[in-house]
Design an enzyme around this catalytic site. Structure first.
Site, PDB file in Angstrom:
ATOM      1  N   ASP A 119      -4.087   2.235  11.315  1.00  0.00           N
ATOM      2  CA  ASP A 119      -5.311   2.087  11.878  1.00  0.00           C
ATOM      3  C   ASP A 119      -5.519   1.659  13.265  1.00  0.00           C
ATOM      4  O   ASP A 119      -5.457   2.563  14.193  1.00  0.00           O
ATOM      5  CB  ASP A 119      -5.847   1.266  10.554  1.00  0.00           C
ATOM      6  CG  ASP A 119      -7.482   0.941  10.919  1.00  0.00           C
ATOM      7  OD1 ASP A 119      -8.127   1.807  11.424  1.00  0.00           O
ATOM      8  OD2 ASP A 119      -7.880  -0.116  10.339  1.00  0.00           O
ATOM      9  N   LEU A 148       1.888  -1.539  12.999  1.00  0.00           N
ATOM     10  CA  LEU A 148       3.212  -0.689  13.184  1.00  0.00           C
ATOM     11  C   LEU A 148       3.723  -0.936  14.629  1.00  0.00           C
ATOM     12  O   LEU A 148       5.040  -0.869  14.638  1.00  0.00           O
ATOM     13  CB  LEU A 148       2.598   0.868  13.228  1.00  0.00           C
ATOM     14  CG  LEU A 148       3.700   1.809  13.340  1.00  0.00           C
ATOM     15  CD1 LEU A 148       4.489   1.774  12.553  1.00  0.00           C
ATOM     16  CD2 LEU A 148       3.294   3.265  13.532  1.00  0.00           C
ATOM     17  N   GLY A 196       0.682  -1.211   0.207  1.00  0.00           N
ATOM     18  CA  GLY A 196      -0.011   0.196  -0.124  1.00  0.00           C
ATOM     19  C   GLY A 196       0.745   1.360   0.004  1.00  0.00           C
ATOM     20  O   GLY A 196       0.362   2.430  -0.495  1.00  0.00           O
ATOM     21  N   ASP A 244       1.262   3.611   4.789  1.00  0.00           N
ATOM     22  CA  ASP A 244      -0.103   4.155   3.778  1.00  0.00           C
ATOM     23  C   ASP A 244      -0.775   4.569   5.249  1.00  0.00           C
ATOM     24  O   ASP A 244      -1.176   5.787   4.866  1.00  0.00           O
ATOM     25  CB  ASP A 244      -0.582   3.217   2.921  1.00  0.00           C
ATOM     26  CG  ASP A 244      -0.902   1.832   3.455  1.00  0.00           C
ATOM     27  OD1 ASP A 244      -0.614   1.623   4.649  1.00  0.00           O
ATOM     28  OD2 ASP A 244      -1.550   1.181   2.718  1.00  0.00           O
ATOM     29  N   ASP A 249      -5.704  -0.379  -1.546  1.00  0.00           N
ATOM     30  CA  ASP A 249      -6.438  -1.353  -2.070  1.00  0.00           C
ATOM     31  C   ASP A 249      -8.018  -1.821  -1.522  1.00  0.00           C
ATOM     32  O   ASP A 249      -7.937  -1.665  -0.210  1.00  0.00           O
ATOM     33  CB  ASP A 249      -5.677  -2.621  -2.461  1.00  0.00           C
ATOM     34  CG  ASP A 249      -5.527  -3.651  -1.109  1.00  0.00           C
ATOM     35  OD1 ASP A 249      -5.030  -2.794  -0.144  1.00  0.00           O
ATOM     36  OD2 ASP A 249      -5.730  -4.609  -1.417  1.00  0.00           O
TER      37      ASP A 249
HETATM   38  P1  IMP Z   1      -3.385  -1.674  11.413  1.00  0.00           P
HETATM   39  O1  IMP Z   1      -2.404  -2.749  12.001  1.00  0.00           O
HETATM   40  O2  IMP Z   1      -4.908  -1.891  11.932  1.00  0.00           O
HETATM   41  O3  IMP Z   1      -3.213  -0.308  11.794  1.00  0.00           O
HETATM   42  O4  IMP Z   1      -3.634  -1.718   9.967  1.00  0.00           O
HETATM   43  C1  IMP Z   1      -2.924  -1.016   9.077  1.00  0.00           C
HETATM   44  C2  IMP Z   1      -3.033  -1.509   7.432  1.00  0.00           C
HETATM   45  O5  IMP Z   1      -4.519  -1.915   7.330  1.00  0.00           O
HETATM   46  C3  IMP Z   1      -2.723  -0.539   6.594  1.00  0.00           C
HETATM   47  O6  IMP Z   1      -1.352  -0.682   6.140  1.00  0.00           O
HETATM   48  C4  IMP Z   1      -3.667  -0.965   5.392  1.00  0.00           C
HETATM   49  O7  IMP Z   1      -2.996  -1.979   4.681  1.00  0.00           O
HETATM   50  C5  IMP Z   1      -4.831  -1.476   5.914  1.00  0.00           C
HETATM   51  N1  IMP Z   1      -6.002  -0.772   6.070  1.00  0.00           N
HETATM   52  C6  IMP Z   1      -6.475   0.075   7.076  1.00  0.00           C
HETATM   53  N2  IMP Z   1      -7.245   0.814   6.670  1.00  0.00           N
HETATM   54  C7  IMP Z   1      -7.452   0.751   5.505  1.00  0.00           C
HETATM   55  C8  IMP Z   1      -8.516   1.396   4.466  1.00  0.00           C
HETATM   56  O8  IMP Z   1      -9.078   2.366   4.466  1.00  0.00           O
HETATM   57  N3  IMP Z   1      -8.088   1.192   3.089  1.00  0.00           N
HETATM   58  C9  IMP Z   1      -7.028   0.073   2.670  1.00  0.00           C
HETATM   59  N4  IMP Z   1      -6.220  -0.418   3.744  1.00  0.00           N
HETATM   60  C10 IMP Z   1      -6.405  -0.157   4.792  1.00  0.00           C
END
Ligand code: IMP
Length: 200
Positions: free
Chosen positions: A108, A113, A51, A105, A164
């Site tokens: 969330d 991270l 991403g 990218d 995506d």
């Molecule tokens: P986390 O571990 O929940 O912080 O996930 C982060 C990852 O989830 C990002 O690097 C994206 O690959 C994916 N992600 C989270 N939200 C979105 C979105 O709105 N669109 C696409 N991918 C997302």
């Protein structure tokens, strides 16, 4: 911030257009350039596949500095209550003693991270910081420090500019908000005619 796009039956809208993306990414590039202005060696920017590749490409061109680039791929899956994250493609560089920048990218929940920072910190970098294009800070489950943030956004699912849905829609210059995720899940091709005018 938004501009309604009509094709796709109201299923999406432009969320952040290419000009605003370029402007903000340019500013982030300057910020990072300043951060490493006196660094002994070029920082290593680590993009998390896939991403953040488009963001990385624009970011490093906006950095007035010598940099190195590397890539990591991770997979995450949830089982019962727990989410497991693991590395499926590791770095080519030895980052010991180097300044390292994680290029994301979207942050969330913060789980990805947090895992990446822990894994990279164990390798003894000189410094470790993170730049993310988007921060869905309202959805954070694990508190995690993010030094450079492009846009803090609400809880909306976005596609485009590298991001995506089921592997699609990464290659649009603008970033779109999906207004009806359930509809897209039912019909993953829903946005194709609107986003790619010549597609049929
Ligand atoms: P986390 O571990 O929940 O912080 O996930 C982060 C990852 O989830 C990002 O690097 C994206 O690959 C994916 N992600 C989270 N939200 C979105 C979105 O709105 N669109 C696409 N991918 C997302």
């Amino acid at each position: 911030m938004t501009e309604v796009a009509t094709a796709g039956g109201g299923a999406y809208e432009i969320f952040i257009g290419r000009e605003r993306l370029a402007e903000r990414v340019g500013a982030l590039g300057e910020e990072l350039g300043e951060r490493f202005a006196n660094a002994p060696e070029p920082p290593i920017l680590i993009a998390v596949l896939k991403g953040s590749t488009m963001f990385l490409a624009d970011l490093i061109r906006a950095m007035p500095a010598d940099v190195a680039v590397d890539f990591m791929a991770i997979s995450s899956y949830s089982s019962n209550e727990a989410t497991q994250v693991r590395i499926v493609k590791d770095l080519e560089h030895d980052i010991t003693g180097r300044d390292v920048v994680i290029v994301e990218d979207i942050v969330d929940t913060g789980l990805t991270l947090t895992y990446l920072k822990r894994s990279l910190a164990e390798r003894g970098p000189r410094s470790l910081c993170t730049v993310t294009l988007l921060d869905k800070s309202a959805r954070r489950i694990v508190p995690v420090e993010v030094e450079h943030i492009g846009f803090d956004i609400p809880d909306v699912f976005v596609v485009g500019y590298g991001m995506d849905f089921q592997g699609r829609y990464r290659n649009t210059p603008d970033l779109y908000a999906v207004k009806d995720l359930a509809r897209l899940a039912n019909d993953p091709l829903l946005l194709v005619p609107g986003l790619f005018a010549s597609a049929h």
